[in-house]
Design a protein around this motif. Structure first.
Motif, PDB file in Angstrom:
ATOM      1  N   ASN A 160      13.870   6.483 -12.773  1.00 48.85           N
ATOM      2  CA  ASN A 160      13.499   5.340 -12.017  1.00 48.85           C
ATOM      3  C   ASN A 160      11.923   5.400 -10.782  1.00 48.85           C
ATOM      4  O   ASN A 160      11.520   4.961 -10.390  1.00 48.85           O
ATOM      5  CB  ASN A 160      14.308   4.907  -9.942  1.00 48.85           C
ATOM      6  CG  ASN A 160      15.779   4.452 -10.596  1.00 48.85           C
ATOM      7  OD1 ASN A 160      15.312   3.517 -11.784  1.00 48.85           O
ATOM      8  ND2 ASN A 160      16.842   4.643 -10.149  1.00 48.85           N
ATOM      9  N   HIS A 161      11.515   6.517 -11.232  1.00 45.61           N
ATOM     10  CA  HIS A 161      10.254   6.987 -11.257  1.00 45.61           C
ATOM     11  C   HIS A 161       8.538   5.321 -11.791  1.00 45.61           C
ATOM     12  O   HIS A 161       8.985   4.777 -12.284  1.00 45.61           O
ATOM     13  CB  HIS A 161       9.602   7.994 -12.323  1.00 45.61           C
ATOM     14  CG  HIS A 161       8.328   8.626 -11.380  1.00 45.61           C
ATOM     15  ND1 HIS A 161       6.953   8.619 -11.324  1.00 45.61           N
ATOM     16  CD2 HIS A 161       8.690  10.126 -10.040  1.00 45.61           C
ATOM     17  CE1 HIS A 161       6.219   9.730 -10.844  1.00 45.61           C
ATOM     18  NE2 HIS A 161       6.913  10.057 -10.211  1.00 45.61           N
ATOM     19  N   PRO A 162       8.565   5.621 -10.928  1.00 43.51           N
ATOM     20  CA  PRO A 162       7.184   4.881 -11.090  1.00 43.51           C
ATOM     21  C   PRO A 162       6.509   4.545 -12.102  1.00 43.51           C
ATOM     22  O   PRO A 162       5.394   3.555 -12.590  1.00 43.51           O
ATOM     23  CB  PRO A 162       6.040   5.034  -9.397  1.00 43.51           C
ATOM     24  CG  PRO A 162       7.039   5.895  -8.652  1.00 43.51           C
ATOM     25  CD  PRO A 162       7.712   6.347  -9.280  1.00 43.51           C
ATOM     26  N   LEU A 163       6.064   6.154 -12.650  1.00 39.49           N
ATOM     27  CA  LEU A 163       5.529   5.835 -14.361  1.00 39.49           C
ATOM     28  C   LEU A 163       6.990   6.416 -15.427  1.00 39.49           C
ATOM     29  O   LEU A 163       6.054   7.122 -16.319  1.00 39.49           O
ATOM     30  CB  LEU A 163       4.772   7.706 -14.025  1.00 39.49           C
ATOM     31  CG  LEU A 163       3.391   7.572 -12.874  1.00 39.49           C
ATOM     32  CD1 LEU A 163       2.313   9.336 -12.766  1.00 39.49           C
ATOM     33  CD2 LEU A 163       2.358   7.021 -13.200  1.00 39.49           C
ATOM     34  N   HIS A 164       7.671   5.855 -14.359  1.00 39.88           N
ATOM     35  CA  HIS A 164       8.635   5.688 -16.171  1.00 39.88           C
ATOM     36  C   HIS A 164       8.349   5.321 -17.720  1.00 39.88           C
ATOM     37  O   HIS A 164       8.429   5.903 -18.367  1.00 39.88           O
ATOM     38  CB  HIS A 164      10.214   5.014 -15.837  1.00 39.88           C
ATOM     39  CG  HIS A 164      11.245   4.766 -16.455  1.00 39.88           C
ATOM     40  ND1 HIS A 164      11.696   5.771 -17.150  1.00 39.88           N
ATOM     41  CD2 HIS A 164      11.708   3.962 -17.615  1.00 39.88           C
ATOM     42  CE1 HIS A 164      12.255   5.401 -18.407  1.00 39.88           C
ATOM     43  NE2 HIS A 164      12.694   4.351 -17.764  1.00 39.88           N
ATOM     44  N   ASP A 165       7.771   4.238 -16.972  1.00 45.34           N
ATOM     45  CA  ASP A 165       7.085   3.281 -18.963  1.00 45.34           C
ATOM     46  C   ASP A 165       5.404   3.987 -18.846  1.00 45.34           C
ATOM     47  O   ASP A 165       5.016   3.388 -19.925  1.00 45.34           O
ATOM     48  CB  ASP A 165       7.167   1.946 -18.307  1.00 45.34           C
ATOM     49  CG  ASP A 165       7.907   1.441 -18.073  1.00 45.34           C
ATOM     50  OD1 ASP A 165       9.122   1.841 -18.579  1.00 45.34           O
ATOM     51  OD2 ASP A 165       7.852   0.457 -16.887  1.00 45.34           O
ATOM     52  N   LYS A 166       5.334   5.079 -18.577  1.00 46.54           N
ATOM     53  CA  LYS A 166       3.800   5.753 -18.529  1.00 46.54           C
ATOM     54  C   LYS A 166       3.780   6.653 -18.941  1.00 46.54           C
ATOM     55  O   LYS A 166       3.669   7.932 -17.963  1.00 46.54           O
ATOM     56  CB  LYS A 166       2.486   4.918 -17.735  1.00 46.54           C
ATOM     57  CG  LYS A 166       2.981   3.904 -17.057  1.00 46.54           C
ATOM     58  CD  LYS A 166       1.523   3.437 -15.587  1.00 46.54           C
ATOM     59  CE  LYS A 166       0.968   2.336 -15.796  1.00 46.54           C
ATOM     60  NZ  LYS A 166      -0.131   2.184 -14.159  1.00 46.54           N
ATOM     61  N   THR A 167       4.261   7.383 -20.104  1.00 46.10           N
ATOM     62  CA  THR A 167       4.809   8.320 -20.826  1.00 46.10           C
ATOM     63  C   THR A 167       3.815   9.761 -20.247  1.00 46.10           C
ATOM     64  O   THR A 167       4.140  10.804 -19.962  1.00 46.10           O
ATOM     65  CB  THR A 167       5.878   8.035 -21.295  1.00 46.10           C
ATOM     66  OG1 THR A 167       6.886   7.262 -21.589  1.00 46.10           O
ATOM     67  CG2 THR A 167       6.523   9.877 -22.155  1.00 46.10           C
ATOM     68  N   SER A 168       2.717   9.452 -20.922  1.00 44.31           N
ATOM     69  CA  SER A 168       1.982  10.528 -21.220  1.00 44.31           C
ATOM     70  C   SER A 168       1.659  10.710 -19.726  1.00 44.31           C
ATOM     71  O   SER A 168       1.707  11.875 -19.535  1.00 44.31           O
ATOM     72  CB  SER A 168       1.035   9.425 -21.869  1.00 44.31           C
ATOM     73  OG  SER A 168       0.092   8.891 -21.278  1.00 44.31           O
ATOM     74  N   SER A 169       1.787   9.712 -19.260  1.00 45.68           N
ATOM     75  CA  SER A 169       1.013  10.796 -17.114  1.00 45.68           C
ATOM     76  C   SER A 169       2.335  11.393 -17.133  1.00 45.68           C
ATOM     77  O   SER A 169       2.076  12.220 -16.387  1.00 45.68           O
ATOM     78  CB  SER A 169       0.761   8.714 -16.794  1.00 45.68           C
ATOM     79  OG  SER A 169      -0.725   7.837 -17.545  1.00 45.68           O
TER      80      SER A 169
END
Length: 425
Positions: A337-346
């Motif tokens: 559920n992390h805000p960067l879940h869909d931004k794997t590289s970040s």
């Protein structure tokens, strides 16, 4: 082989106790499981299956027979490789009859099938019936070459087989409790596909977590009570320690690679016994998502994973153990559920360079929070050993102490010391 069925969901086991037998249900669950399949190193996955499927299956069948017979000729552990239902040459006779049943799970390289085994030795059949033992076969997909797979076998698995055979032939065989899933043999099916013959447990831990999480009235807590969760953490630690003492690095530890036996029919507590699984073909696996330690993520990021075999270490397993305990304690996957879940590289960058770790809820007890923090240290040398973790669990958990006392009463003070000539039961 690389945990080819890692993270595969045992189809029909989402409800743990009422599996579906419909083909559509099986396929649907396999499709959903694909997001959890573990990753193989490029050098491990390349060449396992020929690109031209029309040619590779026939070629692999011929090659696998030749390779399997060569493995059988090994002077020390050749007996690990045997056939079921037919004889291959004159060296090793078939162990018994094997009937392969319905498929119930699938991974990137292999599929799991229910199996019916009838041993030639009547005493073995009597033992299976007495212990209510059932079997599965983990079958590598058509076109998979055994000559590539054999490099993925951890040597500790074969050495353990040798020690187990020596113990069984001893006039005074010793007995220790079981902490990992049972792998009986590497077998070659009549069609030339390589497979592992294994004991069937009831379901995987991830399925149980999801089921219990859905049924839990208090949604602000984890899926299990303290006594059940801490008992599971203890079981998993015992399993990993067993592997590490055999020089086997798991490389892909997570709840879906832990199998569970429904123990409630035997005893009211513990309700479940957990066994570490998918270790039998671990070499070549690079793990799954954010269960991987920062040093592994870094090597993958720099595309030098094949040049850095040292990142796959006991310490990396400890990091993954912390993530697996996080699943047990919270019911959640790392960073789901992390805000960067869909931004794997970040997100990877934050884990590697800024020590980002999953947020542990306040309801998790303080000592358990500290344990997770120690397991998740950036420096692998700062992480505890599995022996230290077991001591921490015993010191802080009343329920773990009860489990330890029970094991000592049944198996002796040295139930954790896996010396040679001890038989797994």
């Amino acid at each position: 082989m690389g945990n080819s069925c890692s993270c595969m969901r045992r189809s029909g086991e989402a409800s743990a106790s009422t599996p579906s037998n419909t083909e559509s249900s099986v396929e649907e669950q396999i499709e959903r499981s694909k997001v959890h399949w573990s990753t193989l190193a490029e050098h491990s996955s390349s060449g396992l299956i020929a690109e031209d499927e029309s040619d590779c299956e026939a070629e692999a069948e011929v090659s696998n027979v030749r390779e399997f017979m060569e493995l059988q000729r090994h002077p020390t552990w050749g007996g690990f490789f045997q056939t079921m239902g037919y004889d291959l040459g004159n060296l090793w006779k078939s162990l018994g009859e094997l009937v392969v049943g319905e498929k119930f799970a699938e991974g990137g390289q292999a599929e799991l099938f229910h199996a019916k085994v009838t041993w030639w030795n009547p005493k073995d059949n009597e033992l299976d019936e007495r212990e209510r033992c059932h079997h599965v076969v983990k079958v590598f997909k058509k076109g998979t070459f055994l000559r590539h797979l054999k490099s993925q076998l951890p040597h500790g698995l074969l050495q353990w087989y040798v020690e187990d055979m020596e113990n069984m032939e001893s006039p005074t065989p010793k007995v220790i409790p079981r902490y990992i899933s049972r792998v009986y043999r590497g077998i070659l099916l009549k069609n030339g596909q390589f497979a592992f013959l294994m004991e069937k447990d009831d379901f995987d831990l991830r399925s149980l977590i999801e089921r219990c999480f859905q049924l839990r009235v208090d949604k602000g807590r984890g899926p299990f009570s303290n006594e059940d969760g801490e008992s599971m953490m203890y079981d998993i630690a015992l399993g990993v320690e067993f592997l590490h003492n055999r020089n086997i690095i798991h490389r892909d530890l997570k709840a879906s690679n832990v199998l569970v036996q429904d123990y409630y029919r035997v005893s009211k507590w513990p309700k479940w016994l957990c066994y570490v699984a998918d270790y039998e073909c671990s070499v070549g696996v690079v793990g799954t998502g954010f269960f991987r330690a920062p040093e592994i993520l870094q090597a993958l990021n720099e595309q030098i994973i094949s040049e850095k075999p040292e990142v796959f270490s006991r310490a990396a397993d400890i990091y993954a153990y912390g993530m697996t305990c996080y699943e047990v304690l919270t019911g959640k996957l790392p960073f789901e559920n992390h805000p960067l879940h869909d931004k794997t590289s970040s997100l990877i960058n934050q884990v590697i360079n800024h020590d980002l770790r999953p947020k542990v809820p306040k309801y998790v007890e303080g000592w358990a929070r500290k344990l997770l923090k120690r397991c998740w240290q950036r420096d692998p040398r700062a992480r505890p050993s599995m022996g230290e973790i077991l001591d921490i669990l015993s010191t802080n958990s009343y329920y773990v102490r009860l489990r330890e006392e029970s094991l000592k009463e049944k198996f002796g003070e040295n139930h954790r010391n896996y010396l040679k000539h001890q038989k797994l039961i």
